[in-house]
Design a protein around this motif. Structure first.
Motif, PDB file in Angstrom:
ATOM      1  N   ALA A 101       0.826  -1.207   0.000  1.00  0.00           N
ATOM      2  CA  ALA A 101       0.000   0.000   0.000  1.00  0.00           C
ATOM      3  C   ALA A 101       0.858   1.253   0.000  1.00  0.00           C
ATOM      4  N   ASP A 102       2.055   1.172   0.565  1.00  0.00           N
ATOM      5  CA  ASP A 102       2.939   2.337   0.594  1.00  0.00           C
ATOM      6  C   ASP A 102       3.353   2.742  -0.820  1.00  0.00           C
ATOM      7  N   LEU A 103       3.503   1.760  -1.690  1.00  0.00           N
ATOM      8  CA  LEU A 103       3.872   2.064  -3.068  1.00  0.00           C
ATOM      9  C   LEU A 103       2.760   2.836  -3.771  1.00  0.00           C
ATOM     10  N   VAL A 104       1.518   2.422  -3.523  1.00  0.00           N
ATOM     11  CA  VAL A 104       0.378   3.122  -4.118  1.00  0.00           C
ATOM     12  C   VAL A 104       0.310   4.544  -3.578  1.00  0.00           C
ATOM     13  N   SER A 105       0.526   4.705  -2.279  1.00  0.00           N
ATOM     14  CA  SER A 105       0.499   6.035  -1.673  1.00  0.00           C
ATOM     15  C   SER A 105       1.601   6.919  -2.242  1.00  0.00           C
ATOM     16  N   GLU A 106       2.775   6.342  -2.434  1.00  0.00           N
ATOM     17  CA  GLU A 106       3.896   7.107  -2.978  1.00  0.00           C
ATOM     18  C   GLU A 106       3.591   7.557  -4.401  1.00  0.00           C
ATOM     19  N   HIS A 107       3.011   6.655  -5.188  1.00  0.00           N
ATOM     20  CA  HIS A 107       2.662   6.991  -6.569  1.00  0.00           C
ATOM     21  C   HIS A 107       1.611   8.089  -6.596  1.00  0.00           C
ATOM     22  N   THR A 108       0.617   7.979  -5.712  1.00  0.00           N
ATOM     23  CA  THR A 108      -0.436   8.985  -5.646  1.00  0.00           C
ATOM     24  C   THR A 108       0.125  10.352  -5.252  1.00  0.00           C
ATOM     25  N   ALA A 109       0.966  10.371  -4.237  1.00  0.00           N
ATOM     26  CA  ALA A 109       1.542  11.627  -3.753  1.00  0.00           C
ATOM     27  C   ALA A 109       2.394  12.309  -4.813  1.00  0.00           C
ATOM     28  N   ASP A 110       2.957  11.537  -5.706  1.00  0.00           N
ATOM     29  CA  ASP A 110       3.835  12.075  -6.736  1.00  0.00           C
ATOM     30  C   ASP A 110       3.060  12.722  -7.875  1.00  0.00           C
ATOM     31  N   LEU A 111       1.790  12.331  -8.040  1.00  0.00           N
ATOM     32  CA  LEU A 111       1.029  12.788  -9.201  1.00  0.00           C
ATOM     33  C   LEU A 111      -0.079  13.783  -8.888  1.00  0.00           C
ATOM     34  N   LEU A 112      -0.554  13.821  -7.647  1.00  0.00           N
ATOM     35  CA  LEU A 112      -1.651  14.724  -7.303  1.00  0.00           C
ATOM     36  C   LEU A 112      -1.118  16.023  -6.694  1.00  0.00           C
ATOM     37  N   ASN A 113      -1.902  17.091  -6.843  1.00  0.00           N
ATOM     38  CA  ASN A 113      -1.481  18.359  -6.255  1.00  0.00           C
ATOM     39  C   ASN A 113      -1.878  18.419  -4.783  1.00  0.00           C
ATOM     40  N   GLU A 114      -1.482  19.504  -4.113  1.00  0.00           N
ATOM     41  CA  GLU A 114      -1.662  19.605  -2.662  1.00  0.00           C
ATOM     42  C   GLU A 114      -3.135  19.531  -2.263  1.00  0.00           C
ATOM     43  N   GLN A 115      -3.987  20.215  -3.013  1.00  0.00           N
ATOM     44  CA  GLN A 115      -5.409  20.243  -2.672  1.00  0.00           C
ATOM     45  C   GLN A 115      -6.055  18.875  -2.902  1.00  0.00           C
TER      46      GLN A 115
END
Length: 248
Positions: free
Chosen positions: A219-233
């Motif tokens: 799940a950490d990999l998915v979170s890392e991928h998400t954090a890399d592509l989405l903006n702050e809001q």
């Protein structure tokens, strides 16, 4: 005869001839006074035998025994080759079926075939391109992380959100999510969170209760991928959504 003439008579390339020397299935001939290889008819016959064995599918490393020893029972070898060819045919048949499946749904071949139709359905919903790229990449990553055992559950999840009654709702809330940015207010973020929670609550709760898509440490990999592509809001909204679903 020189290498070029031998290659022409046997119907091979000079490069192939040199390769046969390198792997040891064709011995190096003697050289003439000008240091050129000097082949004879025995070399031509051996080269023709090599071609015949290769046409049957016998690998070069297994040829010396057949070329140098007296003919024996080759039944076991032929059975083995036949089984290998049958396996190749099965793999090619499966690949053709997969290509037909991808062509039918007009999706890229880098997508998991089980999920490709559902990704294509949302692509037709006219979502923002950057969000479609995010969805595609997440789909590829999730399919890999859940593995074959859980793939039916992931497919079921995608099928549920791709139901004709769900697509307009999902497209609307995802579209609002994609428009969150630096100018978005806390109220706008909260409104998106409310809509997202309402739209997905039943589905997420169902799968969470049955523990069907538990990624564990991945799940950490998915979170890392998400954090890399989405903006702050968007990340703020996602954190609030996760908190909502995690609440008892």
């Amino acid at each position: 005869m020189r290498s070029g003439e031998l290659a022409r008579l046997a119907g091979v390339t000079v490069r192939a001839l040199r390769h046969y020397h390198e792997v040891g299935v064709l011995a190096e001939p003697r050289r003439d006074s000008n240091d050129y290889r000097d082949y004879d008819l025995h070399d031509l016959v051996r080269l023709l035998r090599i071609k015949r064995l290769a046409a049957v599918g016998i690998p070069l490393e297994r040829m010396p025994d057949l070329l140098d020893d007296a003919p024996g029972d080759t039944g076991a070898l032929l059975d083995e080759l036949d089984a290998e060819l049958a396996g190749q045919i099965d793999r090619l048949t499966s690949q053709r079926a997969l290509i037909a499946h991808l062509r039918e749904h007009r999706v890229a071949p880098d997508l998991p075939p089980e999920l490709a139709p559902f990704v294509a359905m949302f692509a037709a919903a006219d979502l923002p391109p950057e969000l479609m790229r995010f969805d595609r990449d997440q789909t590829v990553l999730l399919a890999h992380l859940v593995g074959e055992a859980a793939m039916p559950h992931l497919t079921r999840f995608y099928r549920r959100i791709s139901d004709p009654t769900m697509v307009p709702l999902v497209s609307a809330v995802v579209g609002r999510f994609s428009r969150l940015g630096a100018d978005s207010t806390d109220q706008e973020i909260s409104s998106v969170v409310d809509s997202f929670t309402t739209t997905f609550h039943g589905l997420v709760t169902e799968f969470a209760e049955q523990d069907l898509l538990d990624l564990g440490s991945s799940a950490d990999l998915v979170s890392e991928h998400t954090a890399d592509l989405l903006n702050e809001q968007q990340l703020q909204a996602l954190a609030q959504i996760e908190a909502r679903f995690a609440a008892p």
